[in-house]
Design a protein around this motif. Structure first.
Motif, mmCIF file in Angstrom:
data_model
loop_
_atom_site.group_PDB
_atom_site.id
_atom_site.type_symbol
_atom_site.label_atom_id
_atom_site.label_comp_id
_atom_site.label_asym_id
_atom_site.label_seq_id
_atom_site.Cartn_x
_atom_site.Cartn_y
_atom_site.Cartn_z
ATOM 1 N N ALA A 240 0.832 -1.212 0.000
ATOM 2 C CA ALA A 240 0.000 0.000 0.000
ATOM 3 C C ALA A 240 0.860 1.253 0.000
ATOM 4 C CB ALA A 240 -0.939 -0.003 1.209
ATOM 5 N N GLN A 241 2.010 1.207 0.667
ATOM 6 C CA GLN A 241 2.908 2.359 0.654
ATOM 7 C C GLN A 241 3.422 2.631 -0.754
ATOM 8 O OE1 GLN A 241 5.776 0.919 3.557
ATOM 9 N NE2 GLN A 241 4.908 2.247 5.134
ATOM 10 N N LEU A 242 3.773 1.579 -1.457
ATOM 11 C CA LEU A 242 4.296 1.736 -2.811
ATOM 12 C C LEU A 242 3.227 2.257 -3.764
ATOM 13 C CD1 LEU A 242 6.708 1.305 -4.736
ATOM 14 C CD2 LEU A 242 5.841 -1.018 -5.130
ATOM 15 N N THR A 243 2.022 1.697 -3.695
ATOM 16 C CA THR A 243 0.961 2.107 -4.621
ATOM 17 C C THR A 243 0.531 3.554 -4.377
ATOM 18 O OG1 THR A 243 -0.664 1.134 -3.103
ATOM 19 C CG2 THR A 243 0.086 -0.234 -4.936
ATOM 20 N N SER A 244 0.378 3.962 -3.121
ATOM 21 C CA SER A 244 -0.034 5.341 -2.844
ATOM 22 C C SER A 244 1.042 6.332 -3.263
ATOM 23 C CB SER A 244 -0.363 5.506 -1.358
ATOM 24 O OG SER A 244 0.757 5.197 -0.552
ATOM 25 N N ALA A 245 2.319 5.970 -3.075
ATOM 26 C CA ALA A 245 3.401 6.863 -3.487
ATOM 27 C C ALA A 245 3.497 6.952 -5.009
ATOM 28 C CB ALA A 245 4.726 6.387 -2.895
ATOM 29 N N MET A 246 3.369 5.826 -5.691
ATOM 30 C CA MET A 246 3.439 5.831 -7.159
ATOM 31 C C MET A 246 2.268 6.614 -7.760
ATOM 32 S SD MET A 246 6.184 4.306 -8.095
ATOM 33 C CE MET A 246 6.948 4.970 -6.618
ATOM 34 N N PHE A 247 1.080 6.425 -7.193
ATOM 35 C CA PHE A 247 -0.064 7.188 -7.698
ATOM 36 C C PHE A 247 0.109 8.673 -7.426
ATOM 37 C CE2 PHE A 247 -4.325 9.043 -7.309
ATOM 38 C CZ PHE A 247 -4.838 8.724 -8.566
ATOM 39 N N GLY A 248 0.735 9.010 -6.309
ATOM 40 C CA GLY A 248 0.998 10.421 -6.030
ATOM 41 C C GLY A 248 1.930 11.044 -7.052
ATOM 42 N N LEU A 249 2.966 10.303 -7.450
ATOM 43 C CA LEU A 249 3.861 10.805 -8.499
ATOM 44 C C LEU A 249 3.123 10.981 -9.823
ATOM 45 C CD1 LEU A 249 7.106 8.697 -7.861
ATOM 46 C CD2 LEU A 249 6.717 11.102 -7.296
ATOM 47 N N PHE A 250 2.245 10.054 -10.132
ATOM 48 C CA PHE A 250 1.501 10.127 -11.392
ATOM 49 C C PHE A 250 0.446 11.228 -11.352
ATOM 50 C CE2 PHE A 250 -2.393 8.794 -13.633
ATOM 51 C CZ PHE A 250 -1.930 8.781 -14.934
ATOM 52 N N TYR A 251 -0.311 11.267 -10.267
ATOM 53 C CA TYR A 251 -1.460 12.171 -10.161
ATOM 54 C C TYR A 251 -1.026 13.616 -9.951
ATOM 55 C CZ TYR A 251 -5.937 13.933 -8.335
ATOM 56 O OH TYR A 251 -7.087 14.649 -8.118
ATOM 57 N N CYS A 252 -0.074 13.831 -9.062
ATOM 58 C CA CYS A 252 0.338 15.193 -8.701
ATOM 59 C C CYS A 252 1.522 15.716 -9.496
ATOM 60 C CB CYS A 252 0.671 15.262 -7.205
ATOM 61 S SG CYS A 252 -0.684 14.804 -6.110
ATOM 62 N N GLY A 253 2.318 14.824 -10.103
ATOM 63 C CA GLY A 253 3.518 15.267 -10.801
ATOM 64 C C GLY A 253 3.486 15.072 -12.299
ATOM 65 N N TYR A 254 3.198 13.864 -12.733
ATOM 66 C CA TYR A 254 3.285 13.548 -14.160
ATOM 67 C C TYR A 254 2.172 14.214 -14.967
ATOM 68 C CZ TYR A 254 3.267 10.710 -18.420
ATOM 69 O OH TYR A 254 3.271 10.295 -19.725
ATOM 70 N N LEU A 255 0.929 14.095 -14.515
ATOM 71 C CA LEU A 255 -0.193 14.645 -15.291
ATOM 72 C C LEU A 255 -0.130 16.165 -15.456
ATOM 73 C CD1 LEU A 255 -3.154 12.433 -14.011
ATOM 74 C CD2 LEU A 255 -2.025 12.340 -16.240
ATOM 75 N N PRO A 256 0.181 16.943 -14.425
ATOM 76 C CA PRO A 256 0.278 18.401 -14.633
ATOM 77 C C PRO A 256 1.356 18.818 -15.622
ATOM 78 C CG PRO A 256 0.025 17.922 -12.294
ATOM 79 C CD PRO A 256 0.262 16.616 -12.977
ATOM 80 N N CYS A 257 2.350 17.962 -15.868
ATOM 81 C CA CYS A 257 3.416 18.326 -16.814
ATOM 82 C C CYS A 257 2.889 18.510 -18.236
ATOM 83 C CB CYS A 257 4.510 17.263 -16.804
ATOM 84 S SG CYS A 257 5.458 17.229 -15.272
ATOM 85 N N PHE A 258 1.737 17.917 -18.539
ATOM 86 C CA PHE A 258 1.189 18.066 -19.891
ATOM 87 C C PHE A 258 0.724 19.496 -20.152
ATOM 88 C CE2 PHE A 258 1.060 13.467 -19.627
ATOM 89 C CZ PHE A 258 1.400 13.098 -20.919
ATOM 90 N N TRP A 259 0.446 20.259 -19.106
ATOM 91 C CA TRP A 259 0.118 21.667 -19.318
ATOM 92 C C TRP A 259 1.348 22.437 -19.783
ATOM 93 C CZ3 TRP A 259 -4.539 23.429 -19.923
ATOM 94 C CH2 TRP A 259 -5.621 22.793 -19.325
ATOM 95 N N VAL A 260 2.518 22.048 -19.295
ATOM 96 C CA VAL A 260 3.756 22.669 -19.787
ATOM 97 C C VAL A 260 3.987 22.294 -21.247
ATOM 98 C CG1 VAL A 260 6.259 22.819 -19.454
ATOM 99 C CG2 VAL A 260 4.742 22.684 -17.469
ATOM 100 N N LYS A 261 3.748 21.041 -21.574
ATOM 101 C CA LYS A 261 3.923 20.606 -22.963
ATOM 102 C C LYS A 261 2.899 21.270 -23.873
ATOM 103 C CE LYS A 261 5.240 16.392 -23.696
ATOM 104 N NZ LYS A 261 5.321 14.915 -23.794
ATOM 105 N N LEU A 262 1.679 21.499 -23.370
ATOM 106 C CA LEU A 262 0.649 22.144 -24.182
ATOM 107 C C LEU A 262 0.941 23.627 -24.372
ATOM 108 C CD1 LEU A 262 -2.179 21.918 -25.579
ATOM 109 C CD2 LEU A 262 -3.164 22.531 -23.359
ATOM 110 N N ARG A 263 1.232 24.334 -23.266
ATOM 111 C CA ARG A 263 1.417 25.781 -23.346
ATOM 112 C C ARG A 263 2.768 26.154 -23.969
ATOM 113 N NH1 ARG A 263 2.631 29.945 -24.489
ATOM 114 N NH2 ARG A 263 2.351 31.971 -23.442
#
Length: 428
Positions: A240-263
């Motif tokens: 559970a520690q691994l899954t919550s941390a990995m989802f945090g990297l994806f949800y809070c870090g990776y997905l917002p980066c697409f706004w940089v790629k878009l803008r």
């Protein structure tokens, strides 16, 4: 008046306030029969019940106390105290009545307050509080809108650094939600030092995206570092520690980066409009009026329109619940939000002459709405499991950062994919 009823030796009491009794009759609270009592009280007790009547008309009792202590029995209506000492379950009444006084001062104040507020109307204090909350939301909402608009128009490092700051705060809120009692009761959250490292990594991802132009390698490296930190901790690592941390990297870090790629990544100039040709030099000149800027403006405006129309439509016509995750959302509100999102996308596409096809503008609006709704429901699911209403309290009247940007988290990836892959030459 204070009326005491010794029932047993328990040290507790029950108070009943403001009763109007005409006349007052106290009936036995137990199943004892009259043969348990001495004959001296038979004239006042019936065969199966014991009733004590106070015959003063229009008396009022401001307080009735039930005391479970046989030693406090006193003489009432000529009944000797010895009777109560021998039989502690007898209910004894000691009453002082005040004729003509139906309520005490506190009761009068409460009744007057209730009578002064018609049924169905909101009290003045609550109405003032709601108005103050609404004003606060409007003021901070307008302030955030102006600030975000200026950051989007500026682009470049200003846009990226502002996004990184928002990502850092959002990541901190996410890991606090993961550590909350509602979620932590069913799983083992990652250690605090891992949560802080993940928050810093999430904040660095937009900067790396702008500098390198892509994010794949950095995300893979960050996931490896976090996984090793969890596996090397002193305590036994949990999945559970691994899954919550990995989802945090994806949800809070990776997905917002697409706004940089878009803008910032879609730097093809969109000079086929009068607005683009006259773009001010202070903002970079006409060459900075790019497809990425236009797509970002349309996407953000469409999401705002979707939220606004969904709220208005749900308030006016909402009847059918959309999902149990967010009970306040309705199908009627969702359809109104979809219509407002598509209409905004089409109108702005005509204003900016991008995309040139109406069908493309409709599809772009649909994707923006779908991404915003999915992001909103995802954050609602996390908060529901955490047992909280807001992800934080950073923004007065609005909650935390995640409460304001949840609709944008998935939308950036969908918008970038649509413009990059589905529109030939980025729709210019």
């Amino acid at each position: 008046m204070n009326t005491h009823y010794p029932i047993s030796s328990m040290a507790s009491s029950i108070d009943f306030d403001r009763f109007k009794v005409i006349p007052l009759s106290l009936t036995s609270f137990c199943s004892c029969h009259s043969h348990h009592l001495p004959s001296t009280s038979s004239q006042f007790l019936h065969s199966s019940t014991r009733t004590l009547s106070l015959s003063r008309p229009r008396c009022s009792i401001s307080r009735i106390g039930l005391f479970l202590d046989g030693s406090r029995a006193t003489e009432v209506s000529g009944i000797p105290r010895s009777i109560f000492l021998k039989h502690p379950r007898i209910i004894t009444a000691v009453a002082r009545t005040e004729p003509g006084h139906l309520f005490d001062d506190e009761s009068k104040e409460e009744v007057n307050k209730r009578n002064s507020t018609p049924a169905g109307e909101i009290p003045t204090s609550e109405l003032k509080e709601k108005n103050s909350q609404l004003k606060k939301r409007v003021v901070f909402g307008l302030g955030m809108g102006i600030l975000v608009g200026g950051v989007v128009l500026t682009g470049g490092w200003v846009f990226t650094v502002a996004l990184a700051a928002a990502v850092f705060v959002g990541a901190r809120e996410y890991f606090e939600l993961v550590r909350s009692r509602g979620i932590a009761d069913g799983m083992t959250p990652p250690p605090r030092y891992v949560s802080r490292v993940c928050s810093v990594i999430c904040a660095l991802m937009p900067v790396v995206t702008l500098y390198l132009g892509h994010i794949d390698v950095s995300v893979t490296s960050a996931a490896f570092v976090v996984a090793m930190a969890l596996l090397m901790q002193r305590r036994i690592p949990r999945f559970a520690q691994l899954t919550s941390a990995m989802f945090g990297l994806f949800y809070c870090g990776y997905l917002p980066c697409f706004w940089v790629k878009l803008r910032c990544g879609l730097a093809v100039p969109a000079l086929n409009t009068r607005l683009g040709a006259s773009w001010p030099i202070i903002l970079g000149g006409p060459t900075q009026w790019t497809v990425g800027l236009v797509a970002t403006l349309i996407s953000i405006s469409s999401i705002i329109a979707a939220d606004t129309f969904a709220f208005i439509g749900g308030k006016a016509f909402g009847r059918t619940p959309l999902t149990n995750i967010s009970p306040k959302k309705t199908w009627e509100g969702a359809l109104a939000g979809l219509g407002g999102c598509i209409a905004t996308s089409v109108v702005l596409s005509r204003t900016f002459c991008w995309p040139t096809s109406t069908l493309s503008a409709v599809a772009f609006g649909f994707l923006n709405f779908f991404g915003s709704l999915f992001g909103d429901l995802t954050e609602s699911m996390i908060k529901r499991d955490a047992g909280v209403k807001d992800s934080g309290s950073l923004i007065p009247g609005h909650g935390g950062i995640l409460d304001r940007v949840d609709s944008y988290i998935f939308t950036g990836a969908l918008a970038y994919s649509f413009v990059k892959m589905l529109l030939p030459l980025y729709g210019v």
